[in-house]
Design an enzyme around this catalytic site. Structure first.
Site, short mmCIF file in Angstrom:
data_model
loop_
_atom_site.label_atom_id
_atom_site.label_comp_id
_atom_site.label_asym_id
_atom_site.label_seq_id
_atom_site.Cartn_x
_atom_site.Cartn_y
_atom_site.Cartn_z
N HIS A 11 8.58 -13.91 -2.71
CA HIS A 11 8.61 -14.04 -4.19
C HIS A 11 9.75 -14.88 -4.76
CE1 HIS A 11 11.27 -10.64 -3.54
NE2 HIS A 11 10.29 -9.75 -3.44
N HIS A 68 13.60 -10.46 1.04
CA HIS A 68 13.68 -10.16 -0.40
C HIS A 68 15.08 -10.60 -0.81
CE1 HIS A 68 13.26 -7.27 -3.96
NE2 HIS A 68 14.54 -7.57 -3.96
N ASN A 128 10.41 -6.96 -9.77
CA ASN A 128 11.57 -7.44 -9.04
C ASN A 128 11.15 -8.51 -8.03
OD1 ASN A 128 14.13 -7.71 -8.09
ND2 ASN A 128 14.19 -5.76 -6.98
N ASN A 177 7.88 -0.63 3.20
CA ASN A 177 8.68 0.36 2.45
C ASN A 177 7.85 1.57 2.01
OD1 ASN A 177 7.25 -1.12 0.52
ND2 ASN A 177 8.87 -1.00 -1.01
N PHE A 217 9.84 -0.62 -10.47
CA PHE A 217 9.58 -2.06 -10.45
C PHE A 217 8.19 -2.33 -9.88
CE2 PHE A 217 14.26 -2.07 -10.03
CZ PHE A 217 14.61 -3.06 -10.93
N GLY A 218 7.44 -3.25 -10.48
CA GLY A 218 6.24 -3.74 -9.81
C GLY A 218 5.00 -3.69 -10.66
N ASP A 226 11.50 -5.60 2.49
CA ASP A 226 11.18 -5.89 1.09
C ASP A 226 11.33 -4.68 0.17
OD1 ASP A 226 10.20 -7.71 -1.00
OD2 ASP A 226 8.66 -6.16 -1.14
N LEU A 283 0.92 -1.13 0.00
CA LEU A 283 0.00 0.00 0.00
C LEU A 283 0.96 1.18 0.00
CD1 LEU A 283 -2.39 -1.40 2.74
CD2 LEU A 283 -2.69 -1.48 0.26
N ASP A 293 2.49 -9.57 -4.14
CA ASP A 293 3.46 -8.49 -4.38
C ASP A 293 2.80 -7.34 -5.16
OD1 ASP A 293 5.75 -6.98 -4.29
OD2 ASP A 293 6.95 -8.31 -5.57
ZN ZN Z 1 10.46 -7.81 -2.93
#
Ligand code: ZN
Length: 422
Positions: free
Chosen positions: A227, A173, A273, A86, A318-319, A146, A55, A300
């Site tokens: 992941h 991670h 990632n 994060n 990333f994501g 992470d 979030l 993720d």
């Molecule tokens: Zn990660």
């Protein structure tokens, strides 16, 4: 509000009715004056639990808030999500964790369980307030940096020793920064060379997974691998579990279905990632999820604003989004997985890993009424603009998936009705 959920196929097996009393518990008999939900032809599962959600609140409320992320989760059939640390500021204090927990309660659509950072400011050096976060109202038990790897073995060892005292777990991670630096964005191989993209080799994940299972054995503590993306990591996990090491692992829906060759168009939607891997890795991940070597599916879910994602591939964030499509993607990737197994990997086991005693419970009297009702045969075409998420970085846009979340019930309250927020 009491409920009668009529004629659902429980875990895809025999049809039955579920009764929910007005305290939000499943009970033996139909309460009087209950609302009836016709669930004929639908499969009932315990509400899904996501071990890995980003979030963006606090700090990047333009990309996602705790409310919009909760809405996306409910639409995806979730009743609990773990909110990664994060954010800005980082969730590394009891105060920050409690704030996330409170905002989740205010949204009231799923249980939002904060993940605490392992190190202060995700800096990788000094342990965050692990004990204080655990003892706060948020009751944090899962800790993760992470987005970054806890790469210093001494820090990882100390974190494992620390959380052991209260039954916590470190979710890692796994990315050795000396083998895959922050620019690494494409599975290292022939393709990364041809595309001229910085390579992210599988070995950068595997050496950390191997190191961490040894640290878990040495400390007698518990590690969770976030992941997992390579066949080599699966091999290490299989060995570690055979030794009785206390390790669990998750795989994302996208690593079960998408492969690295999607990067040939340089579309940043597919930048994630760890990166998408070749088919051999995807096959190994599916096998490992089916046989229990990988314990859980975790999304993720990583929303990003347009101006962070719509860049040249190497510069984009990333994501990808995942909460609303996870179940359909898992069904598409692994159509032979039984509904009992879907419940195991998307609800029961993730709840156990996260220590959420209230979640992932059997659909039986006495359990809290966290239920998702799925139309197993519905074909859906994903439309990124129909999403509750504030972001649009959706790799599934335009794709056809099977299985549709029709209704979601959280603590006896209908959060999603006929595929829309109630
Ligand atoms: Zn990660």
């Amino acid at each position: 509000m009491s409920l009668v959920i009529k004629g659902a196929s429980l875990l895809g097996e025999q049809a039955g009715d579920l009764y929910v009393d007005d305290s939000g518990l499943l009970v033996e008999a139909a309460p009087s004056g209950a609302e009836t939900i016709d669930a004929d032809g639908l499969v009932a599962l315990p509400g899904l639990v996501d071990l890995h959600t980003h979030l963006r609140e606090p700090g990047r409320e333009d990309a996602e808030t705790i409310l919009t992320g909760s809405q996306a989760a409910a639409l995806g059939g979730y009743t609990a999500i773990l909110a990664m640390a994060n954010t800005s500021p980082v969730t590394d204090t009891a105060e920050a964790a409690t704030r996330v927990w409170e905002l989740g309660r205010e949204a009231g659509l799923v249980h939002v369980q904060p993940v605490g950072a392992v190190t202060r400011g995700l800096g990788g050096e000094e342990l965050a307030e692990l004990g204080l976060m655990h003892r706060s109202r948020a009751g944090v038990t899962v800790f993760s940096d992470d987005g970054r790897c806890v790469h210093d073995a001494r820090v990882m060892r100390r974190a494992l020793e620390y959380v052991k005292a209260f039954g916590g777990v470190v979710s890692q991670h796994s990315q050795d920064p000396s083998l895959a630096g922050s620019a690494a964005c494409c599975h290292e191989g022939e393709l990364s060379g041809r595309l001229g993209l910085p390579g992210w080799p599988g070995i950068a994940e595997e050496v950390i997974v191997a190191r961490d299972v040894m640290l878990a054995r040495h400390t007698g503590s518990r590690v969770h691998v976030a992941h997992v993306s390579t066949a080599g990591s699966v091999e290490v996990l299989r060995w570690a579990k055979a030794q009785g090491i206390d390790v669990t692992a998750e795989v994302t829906p996208h690593h079960l279905l998408l492969t690295t060759d999607l990067l040939t168009g340089y579309d940043p939607t597919y930048k994630v990632n760890p990166p998408l891997r070749p088919q051999e890795d995807v096959d190994a991940l599916r096998g490992a999820l089916a046989d229990g070597t990988i314990d859980a599916v975790a999304t993720d879910h990583a929303p990003h604003a347009r101006h962070d994602k719509e860049h040249a591939f190497v510069d984009a964030a990333f994501g990808m989004l995942g909460l609303e499509t996870a179940l359909g993607v898992v069904r598409m990737a692994m159509p032979d997985l039984s509904w009992t197994d879907v419940a195991r990997v998307m609800s029961l086991t993730p709840a156990r890993i996260a220590g959420l005693a209230d979640q992932g419970r059997p659909l039986a009297p006495g359990s809290p009424a966290h239920v998702v009702l799925v139309d197993p045969d519905a074909a859906i075409t994903v439309d990124r603009d129909a999403s509750a998420s504030l972001s649009r970085n959706n790799p599934w846009h335009g794709r056809h998936l099977t299985s549709r979340v029709v209704h979601t019930v959280y603590a006896g309250r209908v959060t999603v009705r006929d595929g829309a927020l109630a």
